[in-house]
Each structure stands twice: as structure tokens, then as C-alpha cells.
Design a protein around this motif. Structure first.
Motif, PDB file in Angstrom:
ATOM      1  N   ASN A   1      -6.985 139.405  81.934  1.00 35.98           N
ATOM      2  CA  ASN A   1      -7.593 139.989  83.184  1.00 35.98           C
ATOM      3  C   ASN A   1      -8.954 139.446  83.658  1.00 35.98           C
ATOM      4  OD1 ASN A   1      -5.932 142.848  83.604  1.00 35.98           O
ATOM      5  ND2 ASN A   1      -5.645 142.146  81.539  1.00 35.98           N
ATOM      6  N   TRP A   2      -9.644 139.080  82.555  1.00 30.56           N
ATOM      7  CA  TRP A   2     -11.133 138.462  83.027  1.00 30.56           C
ATOM      8  C   TRP A   2     -10.821 137.198  84.044  1.00 30.56           C
ATOM      9  CZ3 TRP A   2     -13.584 133.966  83.061  1.00 30.56           C
ATOM     10  CH2 TRP A   2     -15.067 134.088  83.495  1.00 30.56           C
ATOM     11  N   LEU A   3      -9.866 136.641  83.589  1.00 31.85           N
ATOM     12  CA  LEU A   3      -9.386 134.979  84.447  1.00 31.85           C
ATOM     13  C   LEU A   3      -9.197 135.462  85.666  1.00 31.85           C
ATOM     14  CD1 LEU A   3      -7.651 133.041  81.834  1.00 31.85           C
ATOM     15  CD2 LEU A   3      -9.978 132.710  82.748  1.00 31.85           C
ATOM     16  N   HIS A   4      -8.091 136.724  85.803  1.00 31.76           N
ATOM     17  CA  HIS A   4      -7.552 137.045  87.095  1.00 31.76           C
ATOM     18  C   HIS A   4      -8.658 137.693  87.978  1.00 31.76           C
ATOM     19  CE1 HIS A   4      -3.007 136.727  87.047  1.00 31.76           C
ATOM     20  NE2 HIS A   4      -3.503 136.139  85.938  1.00 31.76           N
ATOM     21  N   GLU A   5      -9.702 138.362  87.409  1.00 32.02           N
ATOM     22  CA  GLU A   5     -10.667 139.212  88.174  1.00 32.02           C
ATOM     23  C   GLU A   5     -11.958 138.255  88.666  1.00 32.02           C
ATOM     24  OE1 GLU A   5     -11.185 142.581  85.973  1.00 32.02           O
ATOM     25  OE2 GLU A   5      -9.293 143.135  86.058  1.00 32.02           O
ATOM     26  N   ASN A   6     -12.226 137.230  87.909  1.00 31.22           N
ATOM     27  CA  ASN A   6     -13.427 136.572  87.585  1.00 31.22           C
ATOM     28  C   ASN A   6     -13.511 135.142  88.068  1.00 31.22           C
ATOM     29  OD1 ASN A   6     -15.374 138.947  86.872  1.00 31.22           O
ATOM     30  ND2 ASN A   6     -13.745 138.822  85.522  1.00 31.22           N
ATOM     31  N   LEU A   7     -12.480 134.376  87.582  1.00 35.97           N
ATOM     32  CA  LEU A   7     -12.245 132.875  87.699  1.00 35.97           C
ATOM     33  C   LEU A   7     -12.006 132.685  89.207  1.00 35.97           C
ATOM     34  CD1 LEU A   7     -12.769 130.324  86.400  1.00 35.97           C
ATOM     35  CD2 LEU A   7     -10.510 130.248  85.734  1.00 35.97           C
ATOM     36  N   GLN A   8     -12.904 132.173  89.848  1.00 33.61           N
ATOM     37  CA  GLN A   8     -12.925 131.688  91.451  1.00 33.61           C
ATOM     38  C   GLN A   8     -13.258 130.282  91.551  1.00 33.61           C
ATOM     39  OE1 GLN A   8     -11.766 133.772  93.533  1.00 33.61           O
ATOM     40  NE2 GLN A   8     -11.397 135.427  92.163  1.00 33.61           N
ATOM     41  N   PRO A   9     -12.866 129.619  92.669  1.00 33.34           N
ATOM     42  CA  PRO A   9     -13.250 128.182  93.004  1.00 33.34           C
ATOM     43  C   PRO A   9     -14.703 128.135  93.157  1.00 33.34           C
ATOM     44  CG  PRO A   9     -11.657 128.892  94.412  1.00 33.34           C
ATOM     45  CD  PRO A   9     -12.037 130.152  93.771  1.00 33.34           C
ATOM     46  N   GLY A  10     -15.494 127.325  92.251  1.00 31.09           N
ATOM     47  CA  GLY A  10     -16.657 127.095  92.163  1.00 31.09           C
ATOM     48  C   GLY A  10     -17.385 127.626  90.655  1.00 31.09           C
ATOM     49  N   THR A  11     -16.306 128.230  90.063  1.00 33.59           N
ATOM     50  CA  THR A  11     -16.987 128.798  88.669  1.00 33.59           C
ATOM     51  C   THR A  11     -16.891 127.927  87.618  1.00 33.59           C
ATOM     52  OG1 THR A  11     -15.924 131.041  89.201  1.00 33.59           O
ATOM     53  CG2 THR A  11     -16.470 130.469  86.978  1.00 33.59           C
TER      54      THR A  11
END
Length: 389
Positions: A110-120
Motif C-alpha cells: 500500500n505504501w508503494l502504491h500510494e507514495n512511490l512516484q517518478p523521482g523518488t
């Protein structure tokens, strides 16, 4: 001539050359560059996303299809390690991807789906793992997967496609509904491009797609004989939830299949531990819960031993009451790990010399123990150790 905005440096008003155009890019390893940058996120299904990573220094990735990486994440003040299979092809070495299913209640997914974005930026260890067709060359393969267990087999399929290795491959994937089939369009494209690559999807139910022309139900031995009549001659790779893999093993045993041609990979341990306790119990039962111990617990004394990691030339001190993985982490040694409970096998290494008291929960097989392999997360030293890592 049109300019690509991604390659334009506004500060100097000039176009910069992408790092991946370098003639011979240096190979990436987590020892020399521990952080990767997410460069793209792609929605695969309503609950699966693929996350693509790039080396900030332009290094290229080298791995065998089917291997995994370990993400080191800081979530709510806790450091959590979680393993994910690489879903991309090693023949496309400038980016590397993982494909993650959002699990209800799963802290990491859930953390990955909600927080991992391009540039992270993300700290990464690996690649690692023995589940790969690269180590078991064959003229004919059978890939069996269910759910997000498709990812290592997708990496293998992409690799054969990219390298124009038109091996005889039958890929059978099981999903809940047609809308849950991950990589469906790309698998159809690979099948269209390669004469000897065939796909077959088995869906538990049709879901919203009432015009589904494919197979509904579950994979059975009679169905497998229809899809791949010559499956007894094939090298078989299987990945999926524990109940699925147990059903496959039982099915192949019923047919008299030679287990020497059978290979399987564990499913996501985030799913097993947090959401499928019964499935986790099946893994423990299937793999055996007998710990490997080289000494009686009565002989344990409070001593301190040296643990040397031969490849990195690092040494740490480890108390006899302490697990080797914990001592290594306290000393700043980065090692792949995930469940830390002796279940997943991620921290499996070769013990070059020394003895340990290992109490595992099914993450290592007896034949591996006989070959000198140990799990660092559940091993306490009984002497000075040298580890092949």
C-alpha cells in the motif's frame, strides 16, 4: 528538429545526452550504488502497478530473469525490507522494474502504491535468487503462475522475446477474473511474435467480462494435458500462492512427473504473513519446520564470535545469543532479507567455515543445509564464521 523535453537542460539551454547512450555503461551493483530512482509507474490492472527504476549514475543492470531485489524502505519510522521479483527483461539493461499487487492491509504494498512516484529514491539490494531458467536451459518450457506470481515468469518470457530465443514455451496463467490477468496484452503480443510461444489463461470466474471466451475454473491435470499434452517432457517453472503451488505439485506427482525438471518460487511473503496465515502455515508444513542445529542448546554460552563476509572483506562481532543478520545490520553491513523469521529464504548464504545454531521456519531445504547453506536471520554463531557474501 524536435527536441525531447526530457533531454533538455533549461539552465544551459542545450540538449543533454541521456546517460544510457554511453558506449559501455558501468554495471550497477548495490555495493557501489545503493540508491535507485523511480523513473516511471505503470498501472497494469486495477490493483497492480509496475515501478521502473534507473541508476542515477547511468549504470546498467545485470541479472538473470526470475531473480529478485530487496527494497529497504522507511515507513512510519520503521525500516522494512521487502523482496520483489524483477519483472523486466535483462536484455533491456538501462531500467529495471518490479510489479506489485496492492494487498489489503499490506503495509509495504500500500505504501508503494500510494507514495512511490517518478523521482523518488529507494535503497535497493540485490539482485539475488536461484529461480531462473538461465540456470536450467531446455528446449521446451512450461510456465505455470497464479496472481502476481506471474512476475518472474514474465521476466523469463520477456528475455526470450527480446533475445529472439524462440524456445518452445507454454505459459499457463491462473487469475480470479479476466480483468485480473497481469500483462495480458503483452503476453498476446509475444505469442504473436514468436512461433513457439503459446499462452493459456485460466480464470476462476468471468467477473464483469461476460463475453470471456477463455477457460473458467481451476487448473487440473486433465486440463493441463489438453493445454500442454507433452508437459512431461518440459522443464517446469511455477510461482504463485502457496495453495496453488501445492496443488501443482500434487498434480504433477499424480502424473509421475520427474521433480528434477520442476522449479518453484515462493509467493509474496507480505501476502502470506499479513493476509493468508493459512497459506503461510502450508509453506511451513510443505518445506518442513525442522531446524538445523550443530550443537545442543545446553552448550550455549555468552560468547562473542567474529563473522567475516569474504566478498566484501568486512568483519563484525556477533554474540552467541544474537542472530547473525542482526549483528551485521547493527554494524552497517547491508544484506538482503525480508521476513526475518526463517520463512522466505532471502538471507540464504553459503557458510564457508564455522558452525551455527539455525532454527528456521521452512525457508531452506535440507539438501541446501547439507550443501552448507544457512539463513542469517535465524542463525546464531557457535564459532567464528566466514560467509560467502
Amino acid at each position: 528538429m524536435m527536441r525531447d523535453a526530457a533531454d533538455f537542460d533549461p539552465a544551459s539551454s542545450r540538449v543533454t545526452r541521456p546517460a544510457f547512450w554511453s558506449a559501455l555503461p558501468e554495471r550497477w551493483t548495490s555495493d557501489v550504488e545503493e540508491t535507485l530512482v523511480c523513473c516511471h509507474v505503470r498501472q497494469e490492472t486495477h490493483e497492480v502497478k509496475s515501478f521502473f527504476f534507473r541508476s542515477p549514475q547511468g549504470r546498467s543492470f545485470s541479472f538473470q530473469p526470475g531473480q529478485f531485489i530487496t527494497l529497504e524502505l522507511e515507513i512510519d519510522g520503521d525500516t522494512i525490507n521487502r523482496c520483489y521479483t524483477i519483472s523486466s527483461s535483462p536484455a533491456r539493461p538501462h531500467t529495471m522494474s518490479i510489479s506489485v499487487k496492492r494487498t489489503p492491509g499490506g503495509k509495504v504494498s500500500n505504501w508503494l502504491h500510494e507514495n512511490l512516484q517518478p523521482g523518488t529514491s529507494v535503497r535497493v539490494l540485490g539482485p539475488a535468487g536461484d529461480f531462473t531458467c538461465a540456470r536450467h536451459p531446455a528446449h521446451k518450457y512450461l510456465f505455470l503462475s497464479a496472481g502476481s506470481g506471474i512476475t518472474p515468469l514474465m521476466s523469463m518470457s520477456r528475455a526470450h522475446h527480446d533475445l529472439v530465443e524462440d524456445r518452445d514455451i507454454v505459459f499457463v496463467h491462473s487469475a480470479r477474473t479476466p480483468d485480473d490477468i497481469i500483462f495480458a496484452r503483452e503476453l498476446d503480443l509475444i505469442a504473436a511474435n514468436q512461433t513457439n510461444f503459446r499462452t493459456s489463461f485460466v480464470c476462476e470466474r468471468v467477473g464483469a467480462r461476460t463475453n470471456w471466451p477463455g477457460i473458467t475454473g481451476f487448473l487440473t491435470l486433465p486440463l493441463l494435458k489438453l493445454i500442454a499434452p507433452d508437459f512431461m517432457e518440459r522443464e517446469i517453472f511455477t510461482c504463485g500462492p502457496a495453495p496453488y503451488m501445492k496443488a501443482v505439485r500434487d498434480m504433477l506427482d499424480e502424473a509421475g512427473f520427474d521433480r528434477k525438471q520442476y522449479h518453484e518460487e515462493s509467493f509474496s511473503f507480505e501476502t502470506l504473513i499479513e493476509n493468508e496465515p493459512e497459506a503461510a502455515a502450508e509453506v511451513l508444513e510443505a518445506e518442513g519446520k525442522v531446524g538445523a542445529s550443530h550443537a545442543n542448546s545446553a552448550s550455549e554460552r555468552m560468547q562473542t564470535f567474529s563473522v567475516t563476509f569474504s566478498r566484501s572483506n568486512r568483519s563484525v562481532e556477533c554474540a552467541s545469543s544474537q542472530h547473525v543478520l542482526d549483528a551485521a545490520r547493527q554494524a552497517g553491513v547491508r544484506l538482503p532479507s525480508s521476513c526475518t523469521q526463517g520463512m522466505c529464504g532471502t538471507c540464504k548464504v553459503k557458510l564457508v567455515s564455522g558452525q551455527v545454531d539455525m532454527k528456521h521456519n521452512g525457508g531452506i531445504r535440507q539438501r541446501e543445509i547439507d550443501q552448507g547453506m544457512v539463513l542469517l536471520c535465524c542463525s546464531k554463531p557457535l564459532s567464528d564464521l566466514v560467509v560467502d557474501k
